[in-house]
Design a protein around this motif. Sequence first.
Motif, PDB file in Angstrom:
ATOM      1  N   ILE A 109       8.825  28.082  52.404  1.00 45.22           N
ATOM      2  CA  ILE A 109       8.184  26.805  52.713  1.00 45.22           C
ATOM      3  C   ILE A 109       6.747  27.107  53.132  1.00 45.22           C
ATOM      4  O   ILE A 109       6.513  27.776  54.145  1.00 45.22           O
ATOM      5  CB  ILE A 109       8.923  26.074  53.853  1.00 45.22           C
ATOM      6  N   GLN A 110       5.799  26.639  52.344  1.00 42.61           N
ATOM      7  CA  GLN A 110       4.384  26.885  52.647  1.00 42.61           C
ATOM      8  C   GLN A 110       3.965  26.072  53.867  1.00 42.61           C
ATOM      9  O   GLN A 110       4.310  24.904  53.994  1.00 42.61           O
ATOM     10  CB  GLN A 110       3.511  26.482  51.453  1.00 42.61           C
ATOM     11  N   SER A 111       3.205  26.708  54.767  1.00 44.19           N
ATOM     12  CA  SER A 111       2.749  26.009  55.964  1.00 44.19           C
ATOM     13  C   SER A 111       1.414  26.566  56.438  1.00 44.19           C
ATOM     14  O   SER A 111       0.985  27.635  56.003  1.00 44.19           O
ATOM     15  CB  SER A 111       3.792  26.123  57.089  1.00 44.19           C
ATOM     16  N   ASN A 144       2.470  23.590  60.841  1.00 44.31           N
ATOM     17  CA  ASN A 144       2.540  22.148  60.562  1.00 44.31           C
ATOM     18  C   ASN A 144       3.785  21.732  59.795  1.00 44.31           C
ATOM     19  O   ASN A 144       3.807  20.673  59.170  1.00 44.31           O
ATOM     20  CB  ASN A 144       1.303  21.705  59.777  1.00 44.31           C
ATOM     21  N   LYS A 145       4.848  22.536  59.826  1.00 45.55           N
ATOM     22  CA  LYS A 145       6.111  22.170  59.175  1.00 45.55           C
ATOM     23  C   LYS A 145       7.245  22.315  60.184  1.00 45.55           C
ATOM     24  O   LYS A 145       7.260  23.254  60.985  1.00 45.55           O
ATOM     25  CB  LYS A 145       6.378  23.077  57.961  1.00 45.55           C
ATOM     26  N   LYS A 157      11.497  20.356  61.159  1.00 41.94           N
ATOM     27  CA  LYS A 157      12.827  20.029  60.643  1.00 41.94           C
ATOM     28  C   LYS A 157      12.771  19.149  59.402  1.00 41.94           C
ATOM     29  O   LYS A 157      13.594  19.291  58.491  1.00 41.94           O
ATOM     30  CB  LYS A 157      13.634  19.333  61.736  1.00 41.94           C
ATOM     31  N   ASN A 158      11.821  18.242  59.372  1.00 41.48           N
ATOM     32  CA  ASN A 158      11.717  17.340  58.222  1.00 41.48           C
ATOM     33  C   ASN A 158      11.416  18.093  56.926  1.00 41.48           C
ATOM     34  O   ASN A 158      11.669  17.572  55.833  1.00 41.48           O
ATOM     35  CB  ASN A 158      10.622  16.296  58.462  1.00 41.48           C
ATOM     36  N   SER A 159      10.857  19.284  57.044  1.00 40.04           N
ATOM     37  CA  SER A 159      10.529  20.100  55.862  1.00 40.04           C
ATOM     38  C   SER A 159      11.564  21.180  55.596  1.00 40.04           C
ATOM     39  O   SER A 159      11.404  21.970  54.668  1.00 40.04           O
ATOM     40  CB  SER A 159       9.153  20.752  56.053  1.00 40.04           C
ATOM     41  N   VAL A 161      12.601  23.458  57.999  1.00 42.10           N
ATOM     42  CA  VAL A 161      12.410  24.614  58.868  1.00 42.10           C
ATOM     43  C   VAL A 161      13.427  24.569  60.003  1.00 42.10           C
ATOM     44  O   VAL A 161      13.680  23.516  60.585  1.00 42.10           O
ATOM     45  CB  VAL A 161      10.976  24.644  59.442  1.00 42.10           C
ATOM     46  N   MET A 199       8.108  17.613  63.036  1.00 41.94           N
ATOM     47  CA  MET A 199       6.893  17.837  62.248  1.00 41.94           C
ATOM     48  C   MET A 199       6.273  19.218  62.417  1.00 41.94           C
ATOM     49  O   MET A 199       5.416  19.614  61.623  1.00 41.94           O
ATOM     50  CB  MET A 199       5.842  16.779  62.627  1.00 41.94           C
ATOM     51  N   THR A 200       6.658  19.985  63.443  1.00 37.05           N
ATOM     52  CA  THR A 200       6.047  21.291  63.707  1.00 37.05           C
ATOM     53  C   THR A 200       7.109  22.321  64.070  1.00 37.05           C
ATOM     54  O   THR A 200       8.272  21.988  64.299  1.00 37.05           O
ATOM     55  CB  THR A 200       5.014  21.207  64.854  1.00 37.05           C
ATOM     56  N   HIS A 241      -2.590  30.710  56.769  1.00 42.30           N
ATOM     57  CA  HIS A 241      -1.472  30.190  55.988  1.00 42.30           C
ATOM     58  C   HIS A 241      -0.301  31.169  56.040  1.00 42.30           C
ATOM     59  O   HIS A 241      -0.485  32.378  55.896  1.00 42.30           O
ATOM     60  CB  HIS A 241      -1.900  29.966  54.532  1.00 42.30           C
TER      61      HIS A 241
END
Length: 288
Positions: free
Chosen positions: A119-121, A138-139, A141-143, A145, A167-168, A269
């Motif tokens: 997952i890119q963050s 910036n990632k 549970k919603n993404s 992680v 969100m984080t 990144h």
Amino acid sequence: MPHFFLNKRLIILLISLIVLVSLIGFSLREKENISKPEQFIKDVVGFGQSLVARPAHGIAGFFGNIEDLKNTYTENKKLKSRLEGLATLEKEIADLKEDNQELRSVLEKTEDLREYQTIQSTVISRNPERWDEKFIINKGKNSGVDTDMAVITSKGLVGKVVSVSPMTATVELLTSENTQNRVSARIQGKEKVFGLINGYDPKKKLLLMKDIPVDKKIKEGQNVVTSGLGGIFPKTLDIGKVKSVEMDRFGLTQIAYIEPSAHFYDFEHVMVVVRTMGKLDNVDKEEE
């Protein structure tokens, strides 16, 4: 009398014109030696041209050097990315060779500890007072992680996720002083050598790989990767290379000093690693 002076002026004017025309004709002739006045005029003109030409050439050269630097920077960037890819490929090839030998006797292997997705963050916060311990991405549970997921850069492993929000997520670096921050690792070679990445020497800027059996022979420059046996990280994530080895203070195990592949100080990144097989505790529960 007035006519005499008038004629005299005309005669002087004619003589002056004749002399001037003669001098012009004389100066236009091709000759090897030039007169002192001509030399003076040419030197003055040449000096003026040099004053203008030097800055002009300097400016042209400056912009030319900038263009060369841009080209060099682009080429170096491409070469560095290729070298980083080669280093990772080298470790994966070494690991694949070992797996192929095992697969000759095990024909029904369906899962691989090496499989994962990323997952890119982007790093959005980093406390200056705890620069070597944690940062926020910036990632969350919603993404997809979750805690205990490995976090890597293009060069290698940097840490793991320790807490998440929608969100984080907060990532703890391998350089953290937290003694519970351990990673199951393996030194690649003819003989498999396992241990734990647990600790960091800030003076030497080297990771510590502990709990290595005393009978294991380790050489400087051997590759160190995740073992995949800790139940958290997938197999063969790049950690670094062996720098030196010494006995622990009790003389019961060895400690290897590892030069990390990734830089822990400057990056923007990162990638969160999602292990395809899932955690071993989930597997154990399913088996029960």
